[in-house]
Design a protein around this motif. Structure first.
Motif, PDB file in Angstrom:
ATOM      1  N   GLY A  58       0.821  -1.199   0.000  1.00  0.00           N
ATOM      2  CA  GLY A  58       0.000   0.000   0.000  1.00  0.00           C
ATOM      3  C   GLY A  58       0.858   1.253   0.000  1.00  0.00           C
ATOM      4  N   GLU A  59       0.192   2.386   0.115  1.00  0.00           N
ATOM      5  CA  GLU A  59       0.945   3.654   0.150  1.00  0.00           C
ATOM      6  C   GLU A  59       0.334   4.587   1.179  1.00  0.00           C
ATOM      7  OE1 GLU A  59       0.206   6.257  -3.339  1.00  0.00           O
ATOM      8  OE2 GLU A  59      -0.709   4.460  -4.184  1.00  0.00           O
ATOM      9  N   GLY A  60       1.204   5.311   1.827  1.00  0.00           N
ATOM     10  CA  GLY A  60       0.708   6.209   2.866  1.00  0.00           C
ATOM     11  C   GLY A  60       1.805   7.115   3.374  1.00  0.00           C
ATOM     12  N   LEU A  61       1.572   7.621   4.560  1.00  0.00           N
ATOM     13  CA  LEU A  61       2.514   8.556   5.168  1.00  0.00           C
ATOM     14  C   LEU A  61       2.713   8.178   6.622  1.00  0.00           C
ATOM     15  CD1 LEU A  61       0.966  11.839   3.720  1.00  0.00           C
ATOM     16  CD2 LEU A  61       3.178  10.851   3.060  1.00  0.00           C
ATOM     17  N   LEU A  62       3.909   8.449   7.108  1.00  0.00           N
ATOM     18  CA  LEU A  62       4.185   8.335   8.537  1.00  0.00           C
ATOM     19  C   LEU A  62       4.356   9.759   9.048  1.00  0.00           C
ATOM     20  CD1 LEU A  62       4.924   6.761  11.123  1.00  0.00           C
ATOM     21  CD2 LEU A  62       7.287   6.709  10.285  1.00  0.00           C
ATOM     22  N   LEU A  63       3.490  10.151   9.960  1.00  0.00           N
ATOM     23  CA  LEU A  63       3.552  11.492  10.550  1.00  0.00           C
ATOM     24  C   LEU A  63       4.327  11.400  11.862  1.00  0.00           C
ATOM     25  CD1 LEU A  63       2.755  14.448  10.979  1.00  0.00           C
ATOM     26  CD2 LEU A  63       0.472  13.685  11.665  1.00  0.00           C
ATOM     27  N   LEU A  64       5.366  12.200  11.962  1.00  0.00           N
ATOM     28  CA  LEU A  64       6.207  12.225  13.166  1.00  0.00           C
ATOM     29  C   LEU A  64       6.110  13.604  13.787  1.00  0.00           C
ATOM     30  CD1 LEU A  64       9.335  10.467  11.597  1.00  0.00           C
ATOM     31  CD2 LEU A  64       7.606   9.426  13.066  1.00  0.00           C
ATOM     32  N   GLN A  65       6.006  13.649  15.092  1.00  0.00           N
ATOM     33  CA  GLN A  65       5.905  14.953  15.771  1.00  0.00           C
ATOM     34  C   GLN A  65       6.646  14.886  17.098  1.00  0.00           C
ATOM     35  OE1 GLN A  65       2.132  16.976  15.566  1.00  0.00           O
ATOM     36  NE2 GLN A  65       2.265  17.695  17.675  1.00  0.00           N
ATOM     37  N   ASP A  66       7.581  15.826  17.299  1.00  0.00           N
ATOM     38  CA  ASP A  66       8.364  15.779  18.536  1.00  0.00           C
ATOM     39  C   ASP A  66       7.673  16.573  19.658  1.00  0.00           C
ATOM     40  OD1 ASP A  66       8.959  18.470  18.220  1.00  0.00           O
ATOM     41  OD2 ASP A  66      10.978  18.114  17.420  1.00  0.00           O
ATOM     42  N   GLU A  67       8.330  16.653  20.792  1.00  0.00           N
ATOM     43  CA  GLU A  67       7.686  17.286  21.960  1.00  0.00           C
ATOM     44  C   GLU A  67       7.569  18.799  21.818  1.00  0.00           C
ATOM     45  OE1 GLU A  67       8.332  14.532  25.735  1.00  0.00           O
ATOM     46  OE2 GLU A  67      10.212  15.311  24.955  1.00  0.00           O
ATOM     47  N   GLN A  68       8.285  19.370  20.833  1.00  0.00           N
ATOM     48  CA  GLN A  68       8.146  20.816  20.556  1.00  0.00           C
ATOM     49  C   GLN A  68       7.128  21.037  19.435  1.00  0.00           C
ATOM     50  OE1 GLN A  68      11.433  19.388  20.937  1.00  0.00           O
ATOM     51  NE2 GLN A  68      11.064  19.999  23.060  1.00  0.00           N
ATOM     52  N   ASN A  69       6.410  19.983  19.056  1.00  0.00           N
ATOM     53  CA  ASN A  69       5.393  20.025  17.985  1.00  0.00           C
ATOM     54  C   ASN A  69       5.965  20.227  16.590  1.00  0.00           C
ATOM     55  OD1 ASN A  69       3.368  19.534  19.792  1.00  0.00           O
ATOM     56  ND2 ASN A  69       2.949  21.700  20.155  1.00  0.00           N
ATOM     57  N   ILE A  85      12.135   5.726  13.822  1.00  0.00           N
ATOM     58  CA  ILE A  85      11.415   6.717  14.634  1.00  0.00           C
ATOM     59  C   ILE A  85      12.268   6.973  15.874  1.00  0.00           C
ATOM     60  CG2 ILE A  85       9.301   7.197  15.932  1.00  0.00           C
ATOM     61  CD1 ILE A  85       7.908   5.098  14.078  1.00  0.00           C
ATOM     62  N   PRO A  86      12.775   8.207  16.019  1.00  0.00           N
ATOM     63  CA  PRO A  86      13.626   8.451  17.189  1.00  0.00           C
ATOM     64  C   PRO A  86      12.812   8.471  18.480  1.00  0.00           C
ATOM     65  CG  PRO A  86      13.622  10.334  15.642  1.00  0.00           C
ATOM     66  CD  PRO A  86      12.541   9.397  15.201  1.00  0.00           C
ATOM     67  N   GLY A  87      13.488   8.435  19.602  1.00  0.00           N
ATOM     68  CA  GLY A  87      12.791   8.627  20.872  1.00  0.00           C
ATOM     69  C   GLY A  87      12.149  10.015  20.913  1.00  0.00           C
ATOM     70  N   PHE A  88      11.300  10.239  21.878  1.00  0.00           N
ATOM     71  CA  PHE A  88      10.666  11.545  22.093  1.00  0.00           C
ATOM     72  C   PHE A  88       9.868  12.014  20.864  1.00  0.00           C
ATOM     73  CE2 PHE A  88      14.530  11.213  24.604  1.00  0.00           C
ATOM     74  CZ  PHE A  88      14.044  11.437  25.886  1.00  0.00           C
ATOM     75  N   THR A  89       9.337  11.070  20.092  1.00  0.00           N
ATOM     76  CA  THR A  89       8.652  11.424  18.846  1.00  0.00           C
ATOM     77  C   THR A  89       7.346  10.641  18.710  1.00  0.00           C
ATOM     78  OG1 THR A  89      10.823  11.770  17.830  1.00  0.00           O
ATOM     79  CG2 THR A  89       8.960  11.584  16.332  1.00  0.00           C
ATOM     80  N   ALA A  90       6.234  11.375  18.633  1.00  0.00           N
ATOM     81  CA  ALA A  90       4.936  10.718  18.424  1.00  0.00           C
ATOM     82  C   ALA A  90       4.834  10.280  16.975  1.00  0.00           C
ATOM     83  CB  ALA A  90       3.814  11.695  18.755  1.00  0.00           C
ATOM     84  N   HIS A  91       4.082   9.187  16.730  1.00  0.00           N
ATOM     85  CA  HIS A  91       4.006   8.652  15.373  1.00  0.00           C
ATOM     86  C   HIS A  91       2.606   8.153  15.049  1.00  0.00           C
ATOM     87  CE1 HIS A  91       5.939   6.023  18.327  1.00  0.00           C
ATOM     88  NE2 HIS A  91       5.332   4.987  17.770  1.00  0.00           N
ATOM     89  N   ARG A  92       2.249   8.346  13.783  1.00  0.00           N
ATOM     90  CA  ARG A  92       0.907   7.973  13.291  1.00  0.00           C
ATOM     91  C   ARG A  92       1.034   7.567  11.827  1.00  0.00           C
ATOM     92  NH1 ARG A  92      -3.672  12.468  13.698  1.00  0.00           N
ATOM     93  NH2 ARG A  92      -4.478  11.078  15.315  1.00  0.00           N
ATOM     94  N   LEU A  93       0.371   6.469  11.443  1.00  0.00           N
ATOM     95  CA  LEU A  93       0.323   6.056  10.032  1.00  0.00           C
ATOM     96  C   LEU A  93      -0.938   6.600   9.384  1.00  0.00           C
ATOM     97  CD1 LEU A  93       1.304   2.260  10.139  1.00  0.00           C
ATOM     98  CD2 LEU A  93       2.534   4.064   8.886  1.00  0.00           C
ATOM     99  N   ILE A  94      -0.840   7.000   8.118  1.00  0.00           N
ATOM    100  CA  ILE A  94      -1.978   7.545   7.376  1.00  0.00           C
ATOM    101  C   ILE A  94      -2.050   6.802   6.044  1.00  0.00           C
ATOM    102  CG2 ILE A  94      -2.947   9.646   6.337  1.00  0.00           C
ATOM    103  CD1 ILE A  94      -1.051  11.211   8.341  1.00  0.00           C
ATOM    104  N   ASN A  95      -3.208   6.259   5.705  1.00  0.00           N
ATOM    105  CA  ASN A  95      -3.359   5.527   4.442  1.00  0.00           C
ATOM    106  C   ASN A  95      -3.895   6.469   3.368  1.00  0.00           C
ATOM    107  OD1 ASN A  95      -3.878   3.855   2.316  1.00  0.00           O
ATOM    108  ND2 ASN A  95      -4.832   2.236   3.535  1.00  0.00           N
ATOM    109  N   THR A  96      -3.040   6.863   2.435  1.00  0.00           N
ATOM    110  CA  THR A  96      -3.460   7.791   1.378  1.00  0.00           C
ATOM    111  C   THR A  96      -3.810   7.050   0.082  1.00  0.00           C
ATOM    112  OG1 THR A  96      -1.156   8.077   0.735  1.00  0.00           O
ATOM    113  CG2 THR A  96      -2.063   9.697   2.279  1.00  0.00           C
ATOM    114  N   GLY A  97      -3.794   5.719   0.129  1.00  0.00           N
ATOM    115  CA  GLY A  97      -4.016   4.955  -1.105  1.00  0.00           C
ATOM    116  C   GLY A  97      -5.384   4.295  -1.136  1.00  0.00           C
ATOM    117  N   ALA A 101      -0.806  12.161  25.769  1.00  0.00           N
ATOM    118  CA  ALA A 101       0.140  13.284  25.844  1.00  0.00           C
ATOM    119  C   ALA A 101      -0.100  14.335  24.758  1.00  0.00           C
ATOM    120  CB  ALA A 101       1.568  12.767  25.755  1.00  0.00           C
ATOM    121  N   LEU A 102      -0.621  13.896  23.611  1.00  0.00           N
ATOM    122  CA  LEU A 102      -0.859  14.839  22.509  1.00  0.00           C
ATOM    123  C   LEU A 102      -2.188  15.542  22.755  1.00  0.00           C
ATOM    124  CD1 LEU A 102       0.218  12.558  19.604  1.00  0.00           C
ATOM    125  CD2 LEU A 102       0.968  14.911  19.823  1.00  0.00           C
ATOM    126  N   LYS A 103      -2.197  16.442  23.742  1.00  0.00           N
ATOM    127  CA  LYS A 103      -3.470  17.036  24.177  1.00  0.00           C
ATOM    128  C   LYS A 103      -4.195  17.729  23.031  1.00  0.00           C
ATOM    129  CE  LYS A 103      -2.204  17.763  28.983  1.00  0.00           C
ATOM    130  NZ  LYS A 103      -0.761  17.514  28.787  1.00  0.00           N
TER     131      LYS A 103
END
Ligand code: PAN
Ligand code: ZN
Length: 187
Positions: free
Chosen positions: A105-116, A131-143, A163-165
């Protein structure tokens, strides 16, 4: 040393199916994802038990130093114009990272650190994501087909979904057939 040759665990590259040892499966439906998609009215009208993703993983004993191996299968679909995605999380032990490998499939990995600060990586069969430490992660299916990705992470990492208020700072939508990335205004 024991010279017996052991049959290893198995991953089917094309489907992401795991075999060779007991598995645990967790399914997440739209109903389990309140507040995740921007269009609340559309989410409510679709909700029910429509599956959004399944995670299948080897039932690894949760001991210090062990690693979990799992595959996420994220369905194609949208809520309004927003593509289906995983809930996304930081690890409870923030310093602990993870490796994702795209399988189908195809998609995106969204990464966001503690400073947003955010970053998007394209996920496709064979893509490798550290995916480094201190980094939130989410998969997105764009296909249009199931997006499957292998993940390996420390058993001690844990998941922190609260934590991601304000949620993630980017949303990914279908804009008349094109993938569009929108910045979220939290004001
Ligand atoms: C993955 C995720 C999986 C489901 O195994 O847990 O993709 O996403 P959510 O946990 O955000 O619902 C992982 O990142 N484990 O650490
Ligand atoms: Zn994780």
């Amino acid at each position: 040393m024991d010279s017996t040759i052991i049959q290893p665990l198995h991953l089917a590259w094309c489907s992401g199916a795991l075999s060779g040892a007991p598995l645990l499966t967790k399914s997440t439906t739209l109903q389990d994802l309140p507040g995740v998609f921007a269009d609340h009215t559309c989410w409510q009208s679709l909700a029910g038990s429509k599956p959004v993703y399944h995670v299948e993983m080897f039932a690894t004993p949760d001991r210090p130093g062990e690693l979990y191996t799992g595959v996420t299968h994220l369905m194609p679909g949208k809520v309004g114009e927003e593509f289906f995605m995983t809930r996304g999380h930081f690890h409870a032990r923030r310093e602990q990272g993870e490796v994702y490998i795209g399988l189908r499939g195809e998609g995106l990995l969204l990464l966001q650190d503690e400073q947003n600060s955010t970053r998007l990586e394209r996920v496709y069969p064979g893509s490798v994501h550290t995916i480094p430490g201190f980094t939130a992660h989410r998969l997105i299916n764009t296909g249009n087909e199931i997006l499957s990705a292998l993940a390996v992470w420390p058993c001690s990492a844990g998941h922190d979904y609260s934590a991601l208020k304000n949620g993630f700072a980017l949303r990914v939508v279908d804009d008349a057939g094109s993938v569009r990335v929108m910045e979220v205004n939290h004001d």
